[in-house]
Structure formats: C-alpha cells, structure tokens
Motif scaffolding. Structure first.
Motif, PDB file in Angstrom:
ATOM      1  N   ASN A  14      17.446  52.464  66.239  1.00 35.52           N
ATOM      2  CA  ASN A  14      16.892  51.669  67.587  1.00 35.52           C
ATOM      3  C   ASN A  14      15.773  50.441  66.866  1.00 35.52           C
ATOM      4  OD1 ASN A  14      14.635  52.928  66.667  1.00 35.52           O
ATOM      5  ND2 ASN A  14      14.226  54.309  68.615  1.00 35.52           N
ATOM      6  N   HIS A  15      15.150  49.868  67.582  1.00 36.35           N
ATOM      7  CA  HIS A  15      14.377  48.718  67.088  1.00 36.35           C
ATOM      8  C   HIS A  15      13.203  49.400  66.007  1.00 36.35           C
ATOM      9  CE1 HIS A  15      11.940  50.326  70.376  1.00 36.35           C
ATOM     10  NE2 HIS A  15      10.715  49.771  69.821  1.00 36.35           N
ATOM     11  N   GLU A  16      13.154  50.648  66.050  1.00 37.01           N
ATOM     12  CA  GLU A  16      11.921  51.170  65.144  1.00 37.01           C
ATOM     13  C   GLU A  16      12.649  51.857  63.660  1.00 37.01           C
ATOM     14  OE1 GLU A  16      10.221  53.994  67.799  1.00 37.01           O
ATOM     15  OE2 GLU A  16       8.452  52.628  68.523  1.00 37.01           O
ATOM     16  N   ILE A  74      15.662  54.610  58.832  1.00 36.67           N
ATOM     17  CA  ILE A  74      16.236  53.987  57.787  1.00 36.67           C
ATOM     18  C   ILE A  74      15.329  52.753  57.823  1.00 36.67           C
ATOM     19  CG2 ILE A  74      18.285  52.490  57.460  1.00 36.67           C
ATOM     20  CD1 ILE A  74      20.109  54.316  58.838  1.00 36.67           C
ATOM     21  N   VAL A  75      14.931  52.331  56.520  1.00 40.26           N
ATOM     22  CA  VAL A  75      14.087  51.370  56.083  1.00 40.26           C
ATOM     23  C   VAL A  75      14.832  50.561  54.993  1.00 40.26           C
ATOM     24  CG1 VAL A  75      11.824  52.612  56.726  1.00 40.26           C
ATOM     25  CG2 VAL A  75      12.723  52.631  54.538  1.00 40.26           C
ATOM     26  N   ASP A  76      14.231  49.237  54.903  1.00 42.14           N
ATOM     27  CA  ASP A  76      14.599  48.228  53.994  1.00 42.14           C
ATOM     28  C   ASP A  76      14.035  48.923  52.588  1.00 42.14           C
ATOM     29  OD1 ASP A  76      14.053  45.984  52.216  1.00 42.14           O
ATOM     30  OD2 ASP A  76      15.741  45.509  53.168  1.00 42.14           O
ATOM     31  N   MET A  77      15.139  48.769  51.633  1.00 36.61           N
ATOM     32  CA  MET A  77      14.587  49.437  50.160  1.00 36.61           C
ATOM     33  C   MET A  77      13.262  48.798  49.611  1.00 36.61           C
ATOM     34  SD  MET A  77      17.413  50.416  47.499  1.00 36.61           S
ATOM     35  CE  MET A  77      17.190  51.370  46.093  1.00 36.61           C
ATOM     36  N   GLU A  78      13.367  47.568  49.608  1.00 35.74           N
ATOM     37  CA  GLU A  78      12.449  46.586  48.986  1.00 35.74           C
ATOM     38  C   GLU A  78      11.093  46.370  49.851  1.00 35.74           C
ATOM     39  OE1 GLU A  78      14.052  42.991  48.031  1.00 35.74           O
ATOM     40  OE2 GLU A  78      15.396  43.947  46.377  1.00 35.74           O
ATOM     41  N   THR A  79      11.251  46.296  51.230  1.00 32.97           N
ATOM     42  CA  THR A  79      10.114  45.755  51.977  1.00 32.97           C
ATOM     43  C   THR A  79       9.714  47.170  52.672  1.00 32.97           C
ATOM     44  OG1 THR A  79      11.280  45.450  53.902  1.00 32.97           O
ATOM     45  CG2 THR A  79      11.068  43.674  52.313  1.00 32.97           C
ATOM     46  N   LYS A  80      10.267  48.231  52.689  1.00 28.69           N
ATOM     47  CA  LYS A  80      10.107  49.478  53.420  1.00 28.69           C
ATOM     48  C   LYS A  80       9.930  49.111  55.053  1.00 28.69           C
ATOM     49  CE  LYS A  80       9.786  51.702  49.742  1.00 28.69           C
ATOM     50  NZ  LYS A  80      11.117  51.927  49.084  1.00 28.69           N
ATOM     51  N   LEU A  81      10.435  48.242  55.604  1.00 31.13           N
ATOM     52  CA  LEU A  81      10.225  47.898  56.841  1.00 31.13           C
ATOM     53  C   LEU A  81      11.521  48.382  57.646  1.00 31.13           C
ATOM     54  CD1 LEU A  81       9.420  44.133  57.053  1.00 31.13           C
ATOM     55  CD2 LEU A  81       7.874  46.075  57.360  1.00 31.13           C
ATOM     56  N   PRO A  82      11.413  49.038  58.758  1.00 30.77           N
ATOM     57  CA  PRO A  82      12.480  49.647  59.455  1.00 30.77           C
ATOM     58  C   PRO A  82      13.640  48.680  59.712  1.00 30.77           C
ATOM     59  CG  PRO A  82      10.464  49.500  60.947  1.00 30.77           C
ATOM     60  CD  PRO A  82      10.109  49.046  59.730  1.00 30.77           C
ATOM     61  N   LEU A  83      14.626  49.440  59.890  1.00 35.30           N
ATOM     62  CA  LEU A  83      16.008  48.150  59.957  1.00 35.30           C
ATOM     63  C   LEU A  83      16.652  48.714  61.471  1.00 35.30           C
ATOM     64  CD1 LEU A  83      17.707  48.272  56.631  1.00 35.30           C
ATOM     65  CD2 LEU A  83      16.591  46.419  57.356  1.00 35.30           C
ATOM     66  N   GLU A  84      16.860  47.577  62.176  1.00 35.34           N
ATOM     67  CA  GLU A  84      17.247  47.757  63.503  1.00 35.34           C
ATOM     68  C   GLU A  84      18.873  47.585  63.604  1.00 35.34           C
ATOM     69  OE1 GLU A  84      16.371  45.930  67.942  1.00 35.34           O
ATOM     70  OE2 GLU A  84      15.437  45.030  66.079  1.00 35.34           O
ATOM     71  N   ASN A  85      19.595  48.163  64.501  1.00 39.07           N
ATOM     72  CA  ASN A  85      21.100  48.173  64.673  1.00 39.07           C
ATOM     73  C   ASN A  85      22.006  48.478  63.546  1.00 39.07           C
ATOM     74  OD1 ASN A  85      20.392  47.509  67.422  1.00 39.07           O
ATOM     75  ND2 ASN A  85      20.295  45.318  66.724  1.00 39.07           N
ATOM     76  N   VAL A  86      21.498  49.341  62.643  1.00 40.38           N
ATOM     77  CA  VAL A  86      22.093  49.846  61.490  1.00 40.38           C
ATOM     78  C   VAL A  86      23.353  50.983  62.153  1.00 40.38           C
ATOM     79  CG1 VAL A  86      22.305  51.227  59.495  1.00 40.38           C
ATOM     80  CG2 VAL A  86      20.520  49.450  59.704  1.00 40.38           C
ATOM     81  N   SER A  87      24.409  50.950  61.842  1.00 41.76           N
ATOM     82  CA  SER A  87      25.323  51.881  62.300  1.00 41.76           C
ATOM     83  C   SER A  87      25.615  52.917  61.341  1.00 41.76           C
ATOM     84  CB  SER A  87      26.887  51.018  62.412  1.00 41.76           C
ATOM     85  OG  SER A  87      26.996  50.091  63.321  1.00 41.76           O
ATOM     86  N   VAL A  88      25.885  54.091  61.861  1.00 42.99           N
ATOM     87  CA  VAL A  88      25.965  55.502  61.535  1.00 42.99           C
ATOM     88  C   VAL A  88      27.134  55.963  61.700  1.00 42.99           C
ATOM     89  CG1 VAL A  88      24.711  57.524  60.925  1.00 42.99           C
ATOM     90  CG2 VAL A  88      23.386  55.545  60.915  1.00 42.99           C
TER      91      VAL A  88
END
Length: 65
Positions: free
Chosen positions: A53-55, A29-43
């Motif tokens: 995870n942190h990646e 999972i990445v941020d739509m604008e920055t394309k950086l990975p998102l940490e601690n997103v609930s699925v």
C-alpha cells in the motif's frame, strides 16, 4: 465400529492438515538506501499475488510457500 472411528479420524485429520497450510506474511518494504516505504511493489508466487500500500505494507496469503 472400529472402521467408523478410523474413517472419522482420517477425515478430521485431513481437514485440519489442509486448513493449516495457508501461509500468511505481512511485512514492510522499504528502499535500501533511503529507508522510505515503497508503494505498489508486487509480491507473488506461482499462485497468488499482493502489492504494497502507500505505506509500504503488504499482507500475503498463499497455500504455496
């Protein structure tokens, strides 16, 4: 004799169907604008949950789609 084989066949069929219904998803999972990975997103769904995870990776196992 036929009833024994039929019963055995039904038990094996039901057990194989039950075990094949586990859904496994692994994604990033990445941020739509920055394309950086998102940490601690609930699925989650009604039964199971997971978080990234942190990646930005997660693995989600569930018996419900």
């Amino acid at each position: 004799m036929k009833n024994t084989f039929f019963t055995l066949y039904c038990v094996l069929f039901i057990s194989s169907v039950g075990s094949s219904q586990i859904l496994k998803v692994s994604k990033l999972i990445v941020d739509m604008e920055t394309k950086l990975p998102l940490e601690n997103v609930s699925v989650s769904n009604d039964i199971d949950n997971s978080s990234t995870n942190h990646e930005g990776f997660f693995i989600f196992n569930s018996s419900k789609n």
